[in-house]
Design an enzyme around this catalytic site. Sequence first.
Site, PDB file in Angstrom:
ATOM      1  N   TYR A  57       0.773  -1.180  -0.024  1.00 64.96           N
ATOM      2  CA  TYR A  57      -0.040  -0.171  -0.166  1.00 64.96           C
ATOM      3  C   TYR A  57       0.948   1.236   0.105  1.00 64.96           C
ATOM      4  O   TYR A  57       2.175   1.136  -0.228  1.00 64.96           O
ATOM      5  CB  TYR A  57      -0.996  -0.174   1.092  1.00 64.96           C
ATOM      6  N   GLY A 107      -3.544 -14.039  12.903  1.00 64.99           N
ATOM      7  CA  GLY A 107      -4.659 -13.681  12.107  1.00 64.99           C
ATOM      8  C   GLY A 107      -6.010 -14.661  11.665  1.00 64.99           C
ATOM      9  O   GLY A 107      -7.156 -14.368  12.445  1.00 64.99           O
ATOM     10  N   ARG A 108      -5.670 -15.616  10.921  1.00 67.45           N
ATOM     11  CA  ARG A 108      -6.802 -16.435  10.921  1.00 67.45           C
ATOM     12  C   ARG A 108      -7.246 -17.127  12.146  1.00 67.45           C
ATOM     13  O   ARG A 108      -8.564 -17.386  12.270  1.00 67.45           O
ATOM     14  CB  ARG A 108      -6.213 -17.538   9.698  1.00 67.45           C
ATOM     15  N   ARG A 137       3.985  -0.950  10.661  1.00 69.08           N
ATOM     16  CA  ARG A 137       3.809  -2.304  10.203  1.00 69.08           C
ATOM     17  C   ARG A 137       4.451  -2.387   9.049  1.00 69.08           C
ATOM     18  O   ARG A 137       4.061  -1.514   7.965  1.00 69.08           O
ATOM     19  CB  ARG A 137       2.425  -2.563  10.306  1.00 69.08           C
TER      20      ARG A 137
HETATM   21  C1  PHB Z   1      -6.839  -7.156   1.861  1.00 64.45           C
HETATM   22  O1  PHB Z   1      -8.042  -6.547   2.121  1.00 64.45           O
HETATM   23  O2  PHB Z   1      -6.809  -8.205   0.849  1.00 64.45           O
HETATM   24  C2  PHB Z   1      -5.723  -6.714   2.406  1.00 64.45           C
HETATM   25  C3  PHB Z   1      -5.806  -5.526   3.319  1.00 64.45           C
HETATM   26  C4  PHB Z   1      -4.842  -5.040   3.914  1.00 64.45           C
HETATM   27  C5  PHB Z   1      -3.739  -5.681   3.786  1.00 64.45           C
HETATM   28  C6  PHB Z   1      -3.406  -7.050   3.202  1.00 64.45           C
HETATM   29  C7  PHB Z   1      -4.723  -7.375   2.606  1.00 64.45           C
HETATM   30  O3  PHB Z   1      -2.642  -5.102   4.522  1.00 64.45           O
END
Ligand code: PHB
Length: 373
Positions: A187, A330-331, A234
Amino acid sequence: MTSRLNTPVKLGHHMLNNRVVLPPLTRQRSAQPGDIATDLMAEYYRQRATAGFMVSEGTQIEPRGQGYAWTPGIYTPAQIDGWRKVTDAVHAEGGVIFAQLWHVGRVSHNALQPEGAAPVAPSALAAEQAKAFIETGPGVGELMQPPVPRALSALEIEELVAHYAQAARNALDAGFDGVEIHAANGYLVNQFISAHANQRDDEYGGSLHNRLRFLREIVEAVTAVVGPERLGVRFSPLFSGTDQDRVYIGLVEEDPHHTYIEAIKVLEASGIAYVSIAEADWDNAPDLPQTFRQAVRSTFSGRIIYAGRYTAARGAKLVEAGLADLIAFGRPFIANPDLPQRLFNGWPLNALRAEGMYGGSALGYTDYPMYAE
Ligand code: PHB
């Protein structure tokens, strides 16, 4: 051994109860129109508030910062009010939560941009492998190829830095305990850092020092608002992943070690609370080299968080070795609202279901059960 994760640790002003982190996870359930955090979102975060530390899903700092339909913003009064429901819910449970400040830059689409304009980026180079997600009807949408972005002027970059500072102010108004700057996963901030996405010939491009200028300016501006103790950043030095039908490709430099140790020196200079490293998270991804982890530790005196397909045992080992302070899951945290208790007690985990990962209702969001003995 996993009990190593169940020990307190200081992060900025906060004494955290444990070292299990809810990392920022895109869930796309904000209220429309307006991209406003909801009661359902407050419930989702409340359920997970036994994490030692929580970071909100990425929240766009301005309209152009959005790359996926229904992600929540943090730039309007209604959005700030919406987030307050989340922070109140988390605080009522004794949790600590930072807001992840997000700008997608080129990973967007005209359909998400004000007046259908091109997305903005350091250079007019398209994100060829990443996808944006646009709404095509109420509650439905489609992944889209991001178009060629428009390169920002130096004046616009200055305005963007001010947007980060304002978003940080808004986050405090919304009751967040601090903010995390999203500089990972391809990003906007990552686009400035990356030689692949940044081919500017002004003071924001060229040398690594110049490519780190945008990060440096944001860190300084946001630190001035929230203080270093309430700030984290991050990075994703090796991130390049795909998730089933969804695609999110990061940017990997020719020398990730040098690039990101230099970036972490920027954080160290401002004395911020933590650095969070998102590791490559697809199956069979290369491990982050141990030499990199050691260099992170010797470069940075704040807290260090790692994320990416960790088990409790592997995370605890990294903490034991002195290379990490906190581990994000996360998951597993999507599927297990009481994840810390499950990890500490060795209880079985709910399996992650495919439904409701991105967008939708309570299904696949707040309906995962707590453990019942
Ligand atoms: C996603 O929405 O796919 C996504 C968003 C933020 C991230 C990584 C993936 O840092």
